[in-house]
Design a protein around this motif. Structure first.
Motif, PDB file in Angstrom:
ATOM      1  N   GLU A 280       3.169  -1.256  21.894  1.00  0.00           N
ATOM      2  CA  GLU A 280       3.206  -2.505  21.252  1.00  0.00           C
ATOM      3  C   GLU A 280       1.876  -2.418  20.405  1.00  0.00           C
ATOM      4  OE1 GLU A 280       6.553  -5.601  22.741  1.00  0.00           O
ATOM      5  OE2 GLU A 280       4.337  -5.454  23.535  1.00  0.00           O
ATOM      6  N   LEU A 281       1.976  -3.135  19.106  1.00  0.00           N
ATOM      7  CA  LEU A 281       0.689  -3.074  18.488  1.00  0.00           C
ATOM      8  C   LEU A 281      -0.161  -1.858  17.794  1.00  0.00           C
ATOM      9  CD1 LEU A 281      -0.771  -6.233  20.229  1.00  0.00           C
ATOM     10  CD2 LEU A 281       0.818  -6.164  18.528  1.00  0.00           C
ATOM     11  N   ASP A 282      -1.013  -1.566  18.226  1.00  0.00           N
ATOM     12  CA  ASP A 282      -1.981  -0.254  17.655  1.00  0.00           C
ATOM     13  C   ASP A 282      -1.519   0.873  18.249  1.00  0.00           C
ATOM     14  OD1 ASP A 282      -2.695  -2.075  15.842  1.00  0.00           O
ATOM     15  OD2 ASP A 282      -4.724  -2.259  16.657  1.00  0.00           O
ATOM     16  N   ASP A 283      -1.768   2.039  17.680  1.00  0.00           N
ATOM     17  CA  ASP A 283      -1.415   3.209  18.067  1.00  0.00           C
ATOM     18  C   ASP A 283      -2.342   3.977  19.053  1.00  0.00           C
ATOM     19  OD1 ASP A 283      -3.487   3.591  16.084  1.00  0.00           O
ATOM     20  OD2 ASP A 283      -2.511   5.398  15.278  1.00  0.00           O
ATOM     21  N   VAL A 284      -2.858   3.231  20.153  1.00  0.00           N
ATOM     22  CA  VAL A 284      -4.009   3.670  21.075  1.00  0.00           C
ATOM     23  C   VAL A 284      -3.608   4.840  21.794  1.00  0.00           C
ATOM     24  CG1 VAL A 284      -5.469   2.853  22.725  1.00  0.00           C
ATOM     25  CG2 VAL A 284      -4.891   1.209  20.860  1.00  0.00           C
ATOM     26  N   ILE A 285      -2.451   4.806  22.454  1.00  0.00           N
ATOM     27  CA  ILE A 285      -1.977   5.890  23.234  1.00  0.00           C
ATOM     28  C   ILE A 285      -1.654   7.168  22.298  1.00  0.00           C
ATOM     29  CG2 ILE A 285      -0.101   6.705  24.961  1.00  0.00           C
ATOM     30  CD1 ILE A 285       0.062   3.867  26.031  1.00  0.00           C
ATOM     31  N   GLU A 286      -0.789   6.879  21.258  1.00  0.00           N
ATOM     32  CA  GLU A 286      -0.519   8.168  20.341  1.00  0.00           C
ATOM     33  C   GLU A 286      -1.710   8.679  19.708  1.00  0.00           C
ATOM     34  OE1 GLU A 286       1.756   6.523  17.086  1.00  0.00           O
ATOM     35  OE2 GLU A 286       1.797   8.246  16.108  1.00  0.00           O
ATOM     36  N   THR A 287      -2.646   8.077  19.360  1.00  0.00           N
ATOM     37  CA  THR A 287      -3.769   8.706  18.823  1.00  0.00           C
ATOM     38  C   THR A 287      -4.619   9.345  20.037  1.00  0.00           C
ATOM     39  OG1 THR A 287      -4.215   6.792  17.461  1.00  0.00           O
ATOM     40  CG2 THR A 287      -6.193   8.121  17.714  1.00  0.00           C
ATOM     41  N   HIS A 288      -4.729   8.969  21.107  1.00  0.00           N
ATOM     42  CA  HIS A 288      -5.233   9.845  22.314  1.00  0.00           C
ATOM     43  C   HIS A 288      -4.752  10.889  22.455  1.00  0.00           C
ATOM     44  CE1 HIS A 288      -6.962  10.347  26.415  1.00  0.00           C
ATOM     45  NE2 HIS A 288      -5.835  10.542  26.567  1.00  0.00           N
ATOM     46  N   CYS A 289      -3.187  10.729  22.418  1.00  0.00           N
ATOM     47  CA  CYS A 289      -2.314  12.122  22.670  1.00  0.00           C
ATOM     48  C   CYS A 289      -2.464  13.200  21.381  1.00  0.00           C
ATOM     49  CB  CYS A 289      -0.875  11.670  22.635  1.00  0.00           C
ATOM     50  SG  CYS A 289      -0.249  10.918  24.009  1.00  0.00           S
ATOM     51  N   LYS A 290      -2.684  12.552  20.136  1.00  0.00           N
ATOM     52  CA  LYS A 290      -2.811  13.529  19.072  1.00  0.00           C
ATOM     53  C   LYS A 290      -4.184  14.231  19.181  1.00  0.00           C
ATOM     54  CE  LYS A 290       0.842  11.650  16.275  1.00  0.00           C
ATOM     55  NZ  LYS A 290       1.200  10.827  15.097  1.00  0.00           N
ATOM     56  N   LYS A 291      -5.378  13.327  19.653  1.00  0.00           N
ATOM     57  CA  LYS A 291      -6.711  13.747  19.648  1.00  0.00           C
ATOM     58  C   LYS A 291      -6.687  15.031  20.714  1.00  0.00           C
ATOM     59  CE  LYS A 291      -9.928  11.543  21.465  1.00  0.00           C
ATOM     60  NZ  LYS A 291     -10.806  10.199  21.813  1.00  0.00           N
ATOM     61  N   ASN A 292      -5.700  14.938  21.587  1.00  0.00           N
ATOM     62  CA  ASN A 292      -5.764  16.019  22.900  1.00  0.00           C
ATOM     63  C   ASN A 292      -4.670  17.204  22.282  1.00  0.00           C
ATOM     64  OD1 ASN A 292      -7.902  15.203  24.676  1.00  0.00           O
ATOM     65  ND2 ASN A 292      -6.807  13.342  24.525  1.00  0.00           N
ATOM     66  N   GLY A 293      -4.165  17.176  21.267  1.00  0.00           N
ATOM     67  CA  GLY A 293      -3.191  18.214  20.795  1.00  0.00           C
ATOM     68  C   GLY A 293      -2.029  18.106  21.345  1.00  0.00           C
ATOM     69  N   ILE A 294      -1.599  17.029  21.564  1.00  0.00           N
ATOM     70  CA  ILE A 294      -0.278  16.683  22.023  1.00  0.00           C
ATOM     71  C   ILE A 294       0.734  16.294  20.796  1.00  0.00           C
ATOM     72  CG2 ILE A 294       1.436  15.412  23.718  1.00  0.00           C
ATOM     73  CD1 ILE A 294      -1.212  15.308  25.318  1.00  0.00           C
ATOM     74  N   ASP A 295       1.687  16.993  20.459  1.00  0.00           N
ATOM     75  CA  ASP A 295       2.592  16.688  19.286  1.00  0.00           C
ATOM     76  C   ASP A 295       3.517  15.535  19.774  1.00  0.00           C
ATOM     77  OD1 ASP A 295       3.908  16.819  16.967  1.00  0.00           O
ATOM     78  OD2 ASP A 295       5.347  18.410  17.708  1.00  0.00           O
ATOM     79  N   CYS A 296       3.607  14.231  19.181  1.00  0.00           N
ATOM     80  CA  CYS A 296       4.465  13.133  19.539  1.00  0.00           C
ATOM     81  C   CYS A 296       4.687  12.192  18.321  1.00  0.00           C
ATOM     82  CB  CYS A 296       3.451  12.318  20.770  1.00  0.00           C
ATOM     83  SG  CYS A 296       1.820  11.659  20.273  1.00  0.00           S
ATOM     84  N   GLN A 297       5.709  11.530  18.850  1.00  0.00           N
ATOM     85  CA  GLN A 297       5.929  10.490  17.743  1.00  0.00           C
ATOM     86  C   GLN A 297       5.804   9.110  18.319  1.00  0.00           C
ATOM     87  OE1 GLN A 297      10.022  12.015  17.273  1.00  0.00           O
ATOM     88  NE2 GLN A 297      10.006  11.724  15.295  1.00  0.00           N
ATOM     89  N   GLY A 298       5.303   8.207  17.479  1.00  0.00           N
ATOM     90  CA  GLY A 298       5.304   6.911  18.032  1.00  0.00           C
ATOM     91  C   GLY A 298       5.361   5.640  16.769  1.00  0.00           C
ATOM     92  N   LYS A 299       4.409   5.480  15.974  1.00  0.00           N
ATOM     93  CA  LYS A 299       4.395   4.503  15.066  1.00  0.00           C
ATOM     94  C   LYS A 299       5.401   4.807  13.953  1.00  0.00           C
ATOM     95  CE  LYS A 299       2.018   1.684  16.987  1.00  0.00           C
ATOM     96  NZ  LYS A 299       2.870   0.518  17.638  1.00  0.00           N
ATOM     97  N   GLU A 300       5.662   6.137  13.601  1.00  0.00           N
ATOM     98  CA  GLU A 300       6.668   6.472  12.619  1.00  0.00           C
ATOM     99  C   GLU A 300       8.098   6.122  12.926  1.00  0.00           C
ATOM    100  OE1 GLU A 300       5.964  10.986  13.771  1.00  0.00           O
ATOM    101  OE2 GLU A 300       7.748  10.915  12.711  1.00  0.00           O
ATOM    102  N   LEU A 301       8.354   5.763  14.375  1.00  0.00           N
ATOM    103  CA  LEU A 301       9.546   5.334  14.827  1.00  0.00           C
ATOM    104  C   LEU A 301       9.583   3.824  14.686  1.00  0.00           C
ATOM    105  CD1 LEU A 301      10.331   7.947  17.777  1.00  0.00           C
ATOM    106  CD2 LEU A 301      11.203   7.846  15.290  1.00  0.00           C
ATOM    107  N   PHE A 302       8.562   3.321  15.382  1.00  0.00           N
ATOM    108  CA  PHE A 302       8.514   1.982  15.996  1.00  0.00           C
ATOM    109  C   PHE A 302       7.855   0.836  15.001  1.00  0.00           C
ATOM    110  CE2 PHE A 302       9.218   4.598  19.915  1.00  0.00           C
ATOM    111  CZ  PHE A 302      10.587   4.151  19.914  1.00  0.00           C
ATOM    112  N   GLY A 303       6.934   1.457  13.973  1.00  0.00           N
ATOM    113  CA  GLY A 303       6.232   0.439  13.200  1.00  0.00           C
ATOM    114  C   GLY A 303       5.137  -0.074  13.857  1.00  0.00           C
ATOM    115  N   TRP A 304       4.334  -0.720  13.029  1.00  0.00           N
ATOM    116  CA  TRP A 304       2.851  -1.493  13.682  1.00  0.00           C
ATOM    117  C   TRP A 304       3.353  -3.040  13.888  1.00  0.00           C
ATOM    118  CZ3 TRP A 304      -1.396   1.372  13.907  1.00  0.00           C
ATOM    119  CH2 TRP A 304      -1.483   2.519  13.389  1.00  0.00           C
ATOM    120  N   LEU A 305       4.528  -3.481  13.687  1.00  0.00           N
ATOM    121  CA  LEU A 305       4.658  -5.030  13.648  1.00  0.00           C
ATOM    122  C   LEU A 305       5.320  -5.605  14.730  1.00  0.00           C
ATOM    123  CD1 LEU A 305       5.770  -5.428   9.926  1.00  0.00           C
ATOM    124  CD2 LEU A 305       3.245  -5.354  10.884  1.00  0.00           C
ATOM    125  N   GLY A 306       4.998  -6.621  15.286  1.00  0.00           N
ATOM    126  CA  GLY A 306       5.696  -7.406  16.555  1.00  0.00           C
ATOM    127  C   GLY A 306       5.996  -6.698  17.722  1.00  0.00           C
TER     128      GLY A 306
END
Lengths: 578, 191
Positions: A280-306
């Motif tokens: 929920e809220l920001d892309d903290v885990i997603e950013t951590h994953c991407k920074k470490n070279g892990i291909d993943c989806q997060g906010k593009e599916l669930f958005g930033w709101l609520g």
């Protein structure tokens, strides 16, 4: 024994079982009940501090003294307490220090939707995140151990659904702990540049050590269901994901959300064809994953709101939409309103009538912004009403000073309104500040504060005298009004607006929901006299409505406050004795 | 057992928290995994309030979403209409006939729909409607509508009356217990 407990109550049970000695907090939904529940354990000293910064400094002081300590707050409270937090990150602790911060995705009772995980990262402290009441208790106990082991304040991140959901908790006994003997250690606790510069590398080493611990600790867990999809998640989102997806996916549940591990996530991702981050809220885990070279989806599916929900996850991951019936007519919204008998109503009616600019603040009285009163122009954060009014008046000058006020509750004034009033007196605007003194911290559910004369346990305490305080700050004109008497209240506001000096009006009457406040019998409408002019509707009382062109008073809501009688020029509103 | 969902809806201040706690204790005593979700804070001030109670072998999400509720217990007619979207196909509604105008209706910017209960029934929904307010006043206070409704709901669920009585004892202060027992009995008779 298993007991149904709110996440917040379970958190307090964790404090108790872990041998926590000192608790200091400021109330804020959805965190308040942790401290209220902690206060019920005689072994714990618990208090309401005037604000979150004070609370955190009290907790840090207790930790330095060698005991386990706690402070709790809502997400925006951590902004107020950020100053001590960021340096407590450097000093570390002696006795374990645990901080609760409750985020409010969906803004059920908040002015923004900020993500507290950023504070943990920025302050270089440890943050863990439970997902139900049982975990609230267990994580709290672990938080103390980790705090002492890694010499770091540990933040437990709550969210509305974890804090305010009840689930079963297994109760254990308290483990009493001797205080760690106090030894002066200026190099660790006196944070002047020469010492802080030596602490910083220790802090960086510590964060690496915690991340390393996270690679193989009981808080970060993998559930391998042999599936192609892997879900990386934390906190309440884990529960939503389990409900939506069951064992159709693999899970990596992160109990530690700062600092996060790397290898365990890489290994998990390597076994999955697709990795989805649910947070929920920001892309903290997603950013951590991407920074470490892990291909993943997060906010593009669930958005930033609520909030996230099982429905959102089912839709986005499985493509399943919910089926349901809808009522055929339009259903009017039911926004929150000031209660029947609320002392704020009379004051806001006067402000609405006088058409002044109202610099608002945080509390029940923020509802003065809603229709039909619509008597508020801005609401930002705790205490901003007074300081923002000063800025507004400096910008626009005398013309504005005569047509603008700040409104702030008693508890909010003690929290961070006082300093704004000092600024008004010191830097001289002819501002008019109205303190809405309802003798309690209302919105969060009736907590005592420094003006009420009682402490958290309900015992007698020193009470700040608001009139004396305002005088001491340098405000010469301090008036007290009863907002149930609208004509007098309106006259005083006009007089104070006209004065060529700063002034304070204390609008004083206890909250109508307080148990000691005696209610009068419900009023009723004399339908022979009522002409259906709707004048009485202008005060926005939820007990008053119009049916068949006559006023009707709901006897289950009316507390007989009588301010509607001031609105009715025909004398149609009567008490039972008339 | 598959997870079952109950939603308790009403107007802030009507006592939905107590109702959800009574139900939660009934379910816990029957050995279910239980989650009860409440919302505190601003919505309690006369706004539309929702409480979720879920039970089963293992409950994950504490939240009930659209199309998921087996039973909706409503303290006010308009709230039953508002949350009917959350009812599962074939689910039940138990509602008080009480009407409380929301502020937009009081202000004249919105209209309170008429014939809510007949319309819900005409949609093929099983609705039990009870004048819970009058019954609560018979029991001694208008504040006991919540417990009257729990009495009605108790007939829709497969637990003995003893279990409900024990939950009442656990959740209600001793000095109000008799009054609430009476309210519960009046509700149960209606079902």
């Amino acid at each position: 024994m298993k007991k149904l407990m709110l996440g917040n109550e379970a958190f307090a049970r964790g404090l108790y079982e872990a041998g926590c000695k000192v608790v200091s907090s400021y109330p804020g939904t959805p965190s308040t009940e942790i401290t209220e529940a902690a206060a019920k354990y005689d072994e714990i000293y618990a208090e309401w501090a005037p604000n979150e910064k004070v609370a955190m400094e009290v907790a840090l002081g207790a930790s330095i003294a060698g005991v386990r300590s706690f402070c709790g707050m809502k997400h925006v409270g951590l902004n107020v307490a950020a100053d001590p937090l960021y340096t407590a990150g450097y000093t570390g602790v002696t006795g374990g220090m645990v901080i609760a911060v409750a985020d409010d995705p969906g803004m059920h009772s908040s002015q923004n939707e900020q993500d507290s995980r950023h504070h943990a990262a920025a302050s270089k402290t440890m943050m863990i995140e439970p997902s139900d009441s049982s975990e609230c208790k267990e994580y709290t106990k672990m938080a103390f151990e980790l705090s002492e082991r890694f010499d770091v304040p540990v933040i437990v991140r709550m969210s509305t659904r974890v804090a305010h959901s009840q689930s079963a908790v297994e109760l254990c006994d308290r483990e009493e702990r001797e205080a760690i003997p106090y030894e002066k250690n200026a190099a660790k606790y006196v944070m002047m540049p020469g010492n802080a510069i030596r602490r910083h590398p220790i802090v960086e080493d510590r964060m690496r050590a915690i991340a390393e611990y996270g690679e193989s600790c009981p808080l970060n867990t993998v559930e391998d269901n042999g599936a192609e999809i892997g879900v990386v998640t934390a906190g309440i989102c884990y529960q939503y994901a389990k409900e939506a997806l069951g064992d159709q996916v693999n899970y990596l549940k992160l109990g530690i959300v700062n600092p996060m591990p790397v290898q365990i996530i890489k290994d998990f991702a390597a076994k999955c064809k697709r990795v989805i981050v649910i947070e929920e809220l920001d892309d903290v885990i997603e950013t951590h994953c991407k920074k470490n070279g892990i291909d993943c989806q997060g906010k593009e599916l669930f958005g930033w709101l609520g909030e996230i929900s099982q429905t959102k996850i089912r839709e986005q991951v499985l493509g399943i939409k919910p089926e349901f019936d809808t009522f055929e007519d339009t259903v009017p919204v039911r926004p929150p309103v000031m209660c029947a008998g609320c002392p704020h109503r009379g004051l806001f009616y006067c402000l609405s009538k006088l058409k002044v600019t109202v610099s608002g603040d945080i509390g029940c009285y923020t509802l003065g912004a809603t229709a039909p009163l619509c008597a508020m122009d801005s609401t930002i954060c705790m205490g901003a009403s007074i300081s923002a009014l000063h800025g507004y008046n400096k910008a626009l000058g005398a013309e504005a000073e005569n047509k603008s006020v700040a409104v702030i509750g008693d508890s909010t004034f003690m929290h961070s309104g006082m300093t704004g009033l000092v600024n008004i007196a010191y830097n001289a605007t002819n501002s008019t500040v109205i303190i809405l003194d309802n003798s309690i911290t209302g919105m969060t559910g009736h907590q005592q504060n420094p003006t009420t004369g009682k402490n958290l346990k309900g015992d007698p305490a020193a009470a700040v005298n608001l009139e004396d305080l305002c005088h001491a700050i340098g405000i010469k004109s301090v008036r007290v009004v009863d907002p149930y008497h609208m004509a007098e209240t309106e006259a005083v506001i006009k007089e104070e607006l006209a004065k060529e000096e700063p002034s304070v009006i204390i609008s004083r009457r206890p909250c109508a929901l307080l148990k000691y406040v005696k209610h009068k019998p419900a009023l009723h409408c004399d339908t022979d006299k009522c002409v259906g002019c709707k004048q009485c509707l202008k005060i926005g009382c939820p007990a008053i409505s119009i049916h068949n062109k006559k006023m009707v008073i709901d006897h289950t809501q009316c507390v007989g406050c009588g301010i509607c009688t001031e609105m009715c020029k025909l004398g149609a509103i009567k008490g039972t004795e008339e | 057992m598959e997870t079952k969902s109950v939603m308790i809806v009403g107007v802030g201040g009507q006592g939905s928290l107590l109702a959800s706690r009574i139900l939660g204790n009934v379910l816990l005593s029957q050995g279910f995994d239980v989650k009860v979700s409440e919302v505190h804070g601003m919505s309690q001030r006369g706004g539309s309030v929702v409480t979720y109670v879920k039970y089963g072998d293992k409950v994950y999400s504490p939240v009930v979403e659209k199309g998921e509720a087996d039973i909706i217990i409503s303290f006010e007619q308009l709230e039953a209409a508002r949350y009917v979207q959350y009812l599962k196909k074939g689910g039940h509604i138990v509602t008080s006939t009480q009407q409380i105008d929301p502020m937009p209706v009081i202000n004249g910017t919105a209209v309170y729909p008429d014939e809510i209960i007949p319309k819900l029934k005409a949609q093929g929904i099983d609705v039990v409607d009870v004048d819970a307010l009058t019954l609560a006043e018979q029991a001694g206070t208008s504040k006991a509508s919540n417990v009257v409704l729990m009495g009605v709901v108790s007939k829709k669920m497969d637990f003995t009356e003893d279990v409900w009585q024990q939950a009442l004892e656990q959740c209600v202060p001793a000095k109000f217990l008799e009054l609430n027992r009476k309210a519960f009995a009046l509700g149960r008779e209606q079902a």
